[in-house]
Design a protein around this motif. Structure first.
Motif, PDB file in Angstrom:
ATOM      1  N   TYR A 183       0.804  -1.223   0.000  1.00 49.95           N
ATOM      2  CA  TYR A 183       0.000   0.000   0.000  1.00 49.95           C
ATOM      3  C   TYR A 183       0.841   1.280   0.000  1.00 49.95           C
ATOM      4  O   TYR A 183       0.339   2.362   0.300  1.00 49.95           O
ATOM      5  CB  TYR A 183      -0.966  -0.015   1.182  1.00 49.95           C
ATOM      6  CG  TYR A 183      -2.009  -1.107   1.048  1.00 49.95           C
ATOM      7  CD1 TYR A 183      -3.126  -0.939   0.235  1.00 49.95           C
ATOM      8  CD2 TYR A 183      -1.847  -2.329   1.703  1.00 49.95           C
ATOM      9  CE1 TYR A 183      -4.063  -1.946   0.100  1.00 49.95           C
ATOM     10  CE2 TYR A 183      -2.776  -3.345   1.572  1.00 49.95           C
ATOM     11  CZ  TYR A 183      -3.889  -3.150   0.766  1.00 49.95           C
ATOM     12  OH  TYR A 183      -4.814  -4.151   0.616  1.00 49.95           O
ATOM     13  N   LEU A 184       2.090   1.158  -0.376  1.00 48.39           N
ATOM     14  CA  LEU A 184       2.911   2.342  -0.651  1.00 48.39           C
ATOM     15  C   LEU A 184       2.807   2.736  -2.113  1.00 48.39           C
ATOM     16  O   LEU A 184       3.307   3.780  -2.521  1.00 48.39           O
ATOM     17  CB  LEU A 184       4.380   2.057  -0.304  1.00 48.39           C
ATOM     18  CG  LEU A 184       4.705   1.953   1.188  1.00 48.39           C
ATOM     19  CD1 LEU A 184       6.136   1.448   1.381  1.00 48.39           C
ATOM     20  CD2 LEU A 184       4.531   3.328   1.866  1.00 48.39           C
ATOM     21  N   ARG A 185       2.131   1.907  -2.892  1.00 48.69           N
ATOM     22  CA  ARG A 185       2.015   2.149  -4.331  1.00 48.69           C
ATOM     23  C   ARG A 185       1.058   3.294  -4.618  1.00 48.69           C
ATOM     24  O   ARG A 185      -0.065   3.332  -4.119  1.00 48.69           O
ATOM     25  CB  ARG A 185       1.510   0.886  -5.040  1.00 48.69           C
ATOM     26  CG  ARG A 185       1.640   0.941  -6.542  1.00 48.69           C
ATOM     27  CD  ARG A 185       1.062  -0.301  -7.181  1.00 48.69           C
ATOM     28  NE  ARG A 185      -0.399  -0.230  -7.298  1.00 48.69           N
ATOM     29  CZ  ARG A 185      -1.153  -1.231  -7.749  1.00 48.69           C
ATOM     30  NH1 ARG A 185      -0.588  -2.384  -8.049  1.00 48.69           N
ATOM     31  NH2 ARG A 185      -2.465  -1.099  -7.843  1.00 48.69           N
ATOM     32  N   GLU A 186       1.505   4.237  -5.442  1.00 47.41           N
ATOM     33  CA  GLU A 186       0.664   5.368  -5.810  1.00 47.41           C
ATOM     34  C   GLU A 186      -0.343   4.966  -6.885  1.00 47.41           C
ATOM     35  O   GLU A 186      -0.129   4.022  -7.644  1.00 47.41           O
ATOM     36  CB  GLU A 186       1.515   6.523  -6.349  1.00 47.41           C
ATOM     37  CG  GLU A 186       2.355   7.243  -5.317  1.00 47.41           C
ATOM     38  CD  GLU A 186       3.093   8.433  -5.921  1.00 47.41           C
ATOM     39  OE1 GLU A 186       3.197   8.477  -7.165  1.00 47.41           O
ATOM     40  OE2 GLU A 186       3.556   9.287  -5.158  1.00 47.41           O
ATOM     41  N   THR A 187      -1.446   5.687  -6.937  1.00 44.04           N
ATOM     42  CA  THR A 187      -2.403   5.581  -8.036  1.00 44.04           C
ATOM     43  C   THR A 187      -2.625   6.986  -8.572  1.00 44.04           C
ATOM     44  O   THR A 187      -2.187   7.976  -7.966  1.00 44.04           O
ATOM     45  CB  THR A 187      -3.746   5.000  -7.564  1.00 44.04           C
ATOM     46  OG1 THR A 187      -4.383   5.935  -6.670  1.00 44.04           O
ATOM     47  CG2 THR A 187      -3.549   3.677  -6.831  1.00 44.04           C
ATOM     48  N   ALA A 188      -3.307   7.100  -9.686  1.00 39.07           N
ATOM     49  CA  ALA A 188      -3.570   8.422 -10.259  1.00 39.07           C
ATOM     50  C   ALA A 188      -4.355   9.296  -9.281  1.00 39.07           C
ATOM     51  O   ALA A 188      -4.117  10.500  -9.163  1.00 39.07           O
ATOM     52  CB  ALA A 188      -4.338   8.273 -11.575  1.00 39.07           C
ATOM     53  N   ALA A 189      -5.292   8.682  -8.552  1.00 39.73           N
ATOM     54  CA  ALA A 189      -6.134   9.451  -7.629  1.00 39.73           C
ATOM     55  C   ALA A 189      -5.402   9.855  -6.367  1.00 39.73           C
ATOM     56  O   ALA A 189      -5.781  10.831  -5.703  1.00 39.73           O
ATOM     57  CB  ALA A 189      -7.378   8.646  -7.266  1.00 39.73           C
ATOM     58  N   THR A 190      -4.345   9.118  -6.000  1.00 41.25           N
ATOM     59  CA  THR A 190      -3.638   9.395  -4.742  1.00 41.25           C
ATOM     60  C   THR A 190      -2.196   9.839  -4.978  1.00 41.25           C
ATOM     61  O   THR A 190      -1.371   9.756  -4.064  1.00 41.25           O
ATOM     62  CB  THR A 190      -3.644   8.148  -3.841  1.00 41.25           C
ATOM     63  OG1 THR A 190      -2.994   7.058  -4.525  1.00 41.25           O
ATOM     64  CG2 THR A 190      -5.060   7.737  -3.479  1.00 41.25           C
ATOM     65  N   TRP A 191      -1.890  10.302  -6.176  1.00 48.82           N
ATOM     66  CA  TRP A 191      -0.539  10.804  -6.453  1.00 48.82           C
ATOM     67  C   TRP A 191      -0.289  12.056  -5.626  1.00 48.82           C
ATOM     68  O   TRP A 191      -1.112  12.972  -5.577  1.00 48.82           O
ATOM     69  CB  TRP A 191      -0.381  11.115  -7.930  1.00 48.82           C
ATOM     70  CG  TRP A 191       0.933  11.777  -8.251  1.00 48.82           C
ATOM     71  CD1 TRP A 191       2.172  11.230  -8.181  1.00 48.82           C
ATOM     72  CD2 TRP A 191       1.122  13.132  -8.664  1.00 48.82           C
ATOM     73  NE1 TRP A 191       3.134  12.138  -8.528  1.00 48.82           N
ATOM     74  CE2 TRP A 191       2.514  13.322  -8.831  1.00 48.82           C
ATOM     75  CE3 TRP A 191       0.259  14.206  -8.917  1.00 48.82           C
ATOM     76  CZ2 TRP A 191       3.062  14.535  -9.231  1.00 48.82           C
ATOM     77  CZ3 TRP A 191       0.794  15.415  -9.321  1.00 48.82           C
ATOM     78  CH2 TRP A 191       2.182  15.571  -9.473  1.00 48.82           C
ATOM     79  N   ALA A 192       0.847  12.078  -4.947  1.00 45.68           N
ATOM     80  CA  ALA A 192       1.194  13.220  -4.096  1.00 45.68           C
ATOM     81  C   ALA A 192       1.949  14.259  -4.910  1.00 45.68           C
ATOM     82  O   ALA A 192       3.133  14.087  -5.214  1.00 45.68           O
ATOM     83  CB  ALA A 192       2.033  12.750  -2.911  1.00 45.68           C
ATOM     84  N   ASP A 193       1.264  15.340  -5.275  1.00 45.12           N
ATOM     85  CA  ASP A 193       1.921  16.429  -5.993  1.00 45.12           C
ATOM     86  C   ASP A 193       2.738  17.250  -4.991  1.00 45.12           C
ATOM     87  O   ASP A 193       2.713  16.989  -3.786  1.00 45.12           O
ATOM     88  CB  ASP A 193       0.891  17.275  -6.736  1.00 45.12           C
ATOM     89  CG  ASP A 193       0.000  18.089  -5.802  1.00 45.12           C
ATOM     90  OD1 ASP A 193       0.007  17.832  -4.580  1.00 45.12           O
ATOM     91  OD2 ASP A 193      -0.713  18.987  -6.292  1.00 45.12           O
TER      92      ASP A 193
END
Length: 277
Positions: free
Chosen positions: A101-111
């Protein structure tokens, strides 16, 4: 606390579709914080397929509705006994390692803005104190405002807007936690009411963060608390789309409309009713 749920999701199509296939994550999780007294999922004209428990411990059930069909109603009814475990997901069996669950997704990408907010939330990385500070930072930065975001809104977009709903709070917290090296995931479920009795959307959502030595801990920035006896946990995922209680595909050109109504009752006779158009 004894909570009874009546959850109706109605799908309608402007022209009949050839059929619909759905995947449901609509059965309450099995852990020490809740016990199902009775639970039923009904789908109008639906054919129930296989069911299994995935690596995250969620029960997944397949449904199909043969066409032509112009309307489908999914109704969930049941009663759950809940306990306040201060947000700790104790006794939940799953086989997925937290690091997944450290994997990013498009919805949870940290800008950069989300990263900066995460860094500003002081606290030792990976600690319970850091998790609480991250959750509080999200609550301060994103004002709970129904109707200002959509299902596809990302965490970065919600932060830039400074307003959103529980989905946006959860995804922003997940993005910030992962940016700090804390495994985090999205959780879907129900909430009877917040401390002030404020209504919520038809389905509630929060985040779980993995804290070494403690395990998965739930955080609900929308209500500035950890899940307690007012919450019913259904399932989890990398983001809102991945953890959606109902996912499906309609075969045909018809345009789909969805209406959701949820009614949650507690022993006192108090109710929380919402509708989503």
């Amino acid at each position: 606390m004894r909570l009874t749920v009546d959850h109706v999701t109605r799908y309608s199509y402007d022209q009949p579709v050839r059929g619909v296939v759905q995947s449901h994550r609509l059965t309450p999780s099995v852990f020490e914080g809740q016990m199902v007294a009775d639970w039923m999922v009904e789908v109008t004209d639906g054919v129930k397929g296989g069911t299994f428990r995935d690596g995250a411990g969620d029960r997944i059930t397949a449904w199909s509705v043969p066409g032509p069909v112009s309307e489908i109603v999914v109704r969930v009814r049941g009663t759950v006994e809940t306990l306040d475990l201060a947000g700790v997901l104790r006794g939940h069996r799953e086989g997925v390692r937290p690091e997944v669950y450290l994997r990013e997704t498009a919805a949870t990408w940290a800008d950069p803005a989300l990263v900066a907010l995460a860094v500003a939330a002081e606290g030792a990385e990976g600690s319970l104190d850091a998790a609480h500070r991250l959750s509080a930072a999200v609550a301060d930065a994103i004002t709970y405002t129904p109707g200002v975001t959509e299902a596809q809104t990302t965490a970065a977009e919600a932060l830039a807007r400074g307003a959103g709903v529980c989905q946006d709070h959860a995804q922003a917290l997940i993005a910030m936690a992962r940016a700090r090296g804390i495994p985090a995931r999205y959780v879907s479920g129900y909430l009877f009411a917040d401390a002030e009795g404020t209504p919520h959307e038809a389905a509630h959502a929060w985040a779980e963060l993995w804290i070494g030595g403690l395990g998965w801990i739930g955080f609900d920035p929308a209500n500035r608390c950890c899940p307690d006896a007012r919450y019913i946990r259904l399932g989890s995922g990398f983001d809102a789309q991945d953890a959606a209680p109902i996912r499906g595909i309609a075969r045909g050109p018809g345009v789909e409309r969805m209406d959701v109504t949820v009614r949650v009752l507690a022993p006192t006779g108090q109710t929380q009713s919402q509708s989503q158009q």
